[in-house]
Write a protein that holds these residues in place. Structure first.
Motif, PDB file in Angstrom:
ATOM      1  N   VAL A  70       0.838  -1.197   0.000  1.00 55.41           N
ATOM      2  CA  VAL A  70       0.000   0.000   0.000  1.00 55.41           C
ATOM      3  C   VAL A  70       0.875   1.250   0.000  1.00 55.41           C
ATOM      4  CG1 VAL A  70      -1.690   1.332   1.346  1.00 55.41           C
ATOM      5  CG2 VAL A  70      -1.995  -1.126   1.051  1.00 55.41           C
ATOM      6  N   LEU A  71       1.935   1.245   0.811  1.00 59.00           N
ATOM      7  CA  LEU A  71       2.851   2.395   0.836  1.00 59.00           C
ATOM      8  C   LEU A  71       3.471   2.650  -0.534  1.00 59.00           C
ATOM      9  CD1 LEU A  71       4.943   2.261   4.129  1.00 59.00           C
ATOM     10  CD2 LEU A  71       3.637   4.192   3.251  1.00 59.00           C
ATOM     11  N   SER A  72       3.910   1.586  -1.186  1.00 58.38           N
ATOM     12  CA  SER A  72       4.578   1.757  -2.478  1.00 58.38           C
ATOM     13  C   SER A  72       3.618   2.217  -3.568  1.00 58.38           C
ATOM     14  CB  SER A  72       5.275   0.457  -2.907  1.00 58.38           C
ATOM     15  OG  SER A  72       4.324  -0.522  -3.238  1.00 58.38           O
ATOM     16  N   GLU A  73       2.351   1.857  -3.445  1.00 57.35           N
ATOM     17  CA  GLU A  73       1.378   2.206  -4.484  1.00 57.35           C
ATOM     18  C   GLU A  73       0.713   3.558  -4.237  1.00 57.35           C
ATOM     19  OE1 GLU A  73      -0.406   1.675  -8.081  1.00 57.35           O
ATOM     20  OE2 GLU A  73       1.091   0.352  -7.194  1.00 57.35           O
ATOM     21  N   TRP A  74       0.338   3.835  -2.969  1.00 58.90           N
ATOM     22  CA  TRP A  74      -0.444   5.037  -2.676  1.00 58.90           C
ATOM     23  C   TRP A  74       0.191   5.955  -1.641  1.00 58.90           C
ATOM     24  CZ3 TRP A  74      -3.169   0.226  -2.673  1.00 58.90           C
ATOM     25  CH2 TRP A  74      -3.834  -0.011  -3.876  1.00 58.90           C
ATOM     26  N   GLY A  75       1.319   5.571  -1.066  1.00 58.90           N
ATOM     27  CA  GLY A  75       1.948   6.409  -0.049  1.00 58.90           C
ATOM     28  C   GLY A  75       1.192   6.352   1.268  1.00 58.90           C
ATOM     29  N   TRP A  76       1.439   7.359   2.094  1.00 64.68           N
ATOM     30  CA  TRP A  76       0.805   7.424   3.406  1.00 64.68           C
ATOM     31  C   TRP A  76      -0.655   7.808   3.236  1.00 64.68           C
ATOM     32  CZ3 TRP A  76       3.240   5.550   7.543  1.00 64.68           C
ATOM     33  CH2 TRP A  76       4.608   5.399   7.444  1.00 64.68           C
ATOM     34  N   THR A  77      -1.533   6.843   3.469  1.00 69.72           N
ATOM     35  CA  THR A  77      -2.960   7.050   3.270  1.00 69.72           C
ATOM     36  C   THR A  77      -3.725   6.259   4.322  1.00 69.72           C
ATOM     37  OG1 THR A  77      -4.772   6.683   1.711  1.00 69.72           O
ATOM     38  CG2 THR A  77      -2.929   5.186   1.553  1.00 69.72           C
ATOM     39  N   LEU A  78      -4.998   6.559   4.460  1.00 71.35           N
ATOM     40  CA  LEU A  78      -5.834   5.813   5.415  1.00 71.35           C
ATOM     41  C   LEU A  78      -5.921   4.332   5.075  1.00 71.35           C
ATOM     42  CD1 LEU A  78      -8.775   8.290   6.124  1.00 71.35           C
ATOM     43  CD2 LEU A  78      -6.946   7.588   7.667  1.00 71.35           C
ATOM     44  N   ALA A  79      -5.641   3.983   3.831  1.00 69.75           N
ATOM     45  CA  ALA A  79      -5.672   2.576   3.425  1.00 69.75           C
ATOM     46  C   ALA A  79      -4.632   1.757   4.189  1.00 69.75           C
ATOM     47  CB  ALA A  79      -5.432   2.459   1.920  1.00 69.75           C
ATOM     48  N   LEU A  80      -3.656   2.426   4.798  1.00 75.56           N
ATOM     49  CA  LEU A  80      -2.650   1.718   5.598  1.00 75.56           C
ATOM     50  C   LEU A  80      -3.209   1.218   6.925  1.00 75.56           C
ATOM     51  CD1 LEU A  80       0.502   3.960   5.144  1.00 75.56           C
ATOM     52  CD2 LEU A  80       0.257   1.585   4.450  1.00 75.56           C
ATOM     53  N   LEU A  81      -4.238   1.875   7.431  1.00 76.43           N
ATOM     54  CA  LEU A  81      -4.742   1.571   8.773  1.00 76.43           C
ATOM     55  C   LEU A  81      -5.085   0.108   9.022  1.00 76.43           C
ATOM     56  CD1 LEU A  81      -6.862   4.628   9.912  1.00 76.43           C
ATOM     57  CD2 LEU A  81      -4.830   3.667  10.977  1.00 76.43           C
ATOM     58  N   PRO A  82      -5.912  -0.538   8.192  1.00 75.85           N
ATOM     59  CA  PRO A  82      -6.235  -1.935   8.515  1.00 75.85           C
ATOM     60  C   PRO A  82      -5.013  -2.852   8.475  1.00 75.85           C
ATOM     61  CG  PRO A  82      -7.208  -1.299   6.401  1.00 75.85           C
ATOM     62  CD  PRO A  82      -6.627  -0.068   7.010  1.00 75.85           C
ATOM     63  N   HIS A  83      -4.081  -2.558   7.601  1.00 76.92           N
ATOM     64  CA  HIS A  83      -2.889  -3.408   7.479  1.00 76.92           C
ATOM     65  C   HIS A  83      -1.948  -3.190   8.668  1.00 76.92           C
ATOM     66  CE1 HIS A  83      -4.469  -4.171   3.556  1.00 76.92           C
ATOM     67  NE2 HIS A  83      -4.436  -2.879   3.286  1.00 76.92           N
ATOM     68  N   ALA A  84      -1.761  -1.928   9.039  1.00 76.89           N
ATOM     69  CA  ALA A  84      -0.911  -1.625  10.190  1.00 76.89           C
ATOM     70  C   ALA A  84      -1.533  -2.171  11.476  1.00 76.89           C
ATOM     71  CB  ALA A  84      -0.679  -0.124  10.289  1.00 76.89           C
ATOM     72  N   ALA A  85      -2.850  -2.014  11.626  1.00 75.09           N
ATOM     73  CA  ALA A  85      -3.532  -2.541  12.813  1.00 75.09           C
ATOM     74  C   ALA A  85      -3.423  -4.056  12.866  1.00 75.09           C
ATOM     75  CB  ALA A  85      -4.997  -2.110  12.804  1.00 75.09           C
ATOM     76  N   SER A  86      -3.547  -4.692  11.725  1.00 74.75           N
ATOM     77  CA  SER A  86      -3.411  -6.143  11.654  1.00 74.75           C
ATOM     78  C   SER A  86      -2.001  -6.579  12.053  1.00 74.75           C
ATOM     79  CB  SER A  86      -3.739  -6.591  10.228  1.00 74.75           C
ATOM     80  OG  SER A  86      -3.826  -7.973  10.148  1.00 74.75           O
TER      81      SER A  86
END
Length: 113
Positions: free
Chosen positions: A82-98
């Motif tokens: 997600v970081l490589s495709e979209w950078g720092w975004t809310l889309a990181l939240l579920p993955h980081a929380a996981s």
């Protein structure tokens, strides 16, 4: 550990039935014809991991704990994707929380094993 296993089984079933939900949860738009196929592959990954997390503690707590450290590579890779495709975004939240949840379970399990 079993709660995480059940959650992953539920998520896997949900994404198998409706891949667009998987796209939303992953933080990726569904744009191509192959997307449902790849999202169902992610669902299979969740089903396999969830099944293992349900069964592993009954087999061996040390084995279950070690496997959690390996399973943590999945959300870690998702964060990197997600970081490589979209950078720092809310889309990181579920993955980081996981990732945090799996690592916390692994560290907790280490004390039980």
């Amino acid at each position: 550990m079993r709660a995480l296993g059940l959650a992953l089984l539920g998520l896997g079933i949900l994404i198998l039935i409706e891949p667009s939900i998987g796209a939303l949860l992953f933080g990726a738009p569904m744009t191509g014809i192959a997307d449902p196929l790849f999202l169902r592959a992610l669902a299979a990954r969740d089903l396999a991991t969830g099944s293992w997390l349900l069964a592993a503690p009954s087999i061996s707590m040390p084995a279950a704990t070690v496997s959690l450290f390996a399973i943590a590579l999945i959300p870690f890779a998702d964060v990197l994707l997600v970081l490589s495709e979209w950078g720092w975004t809310l889309a990181l939240l579920p993955h980081a929380a996981s990732l945090v949840a799996v690592m916390m379970l692994a560290l907790w399990g280490r004390h039980l094993a």
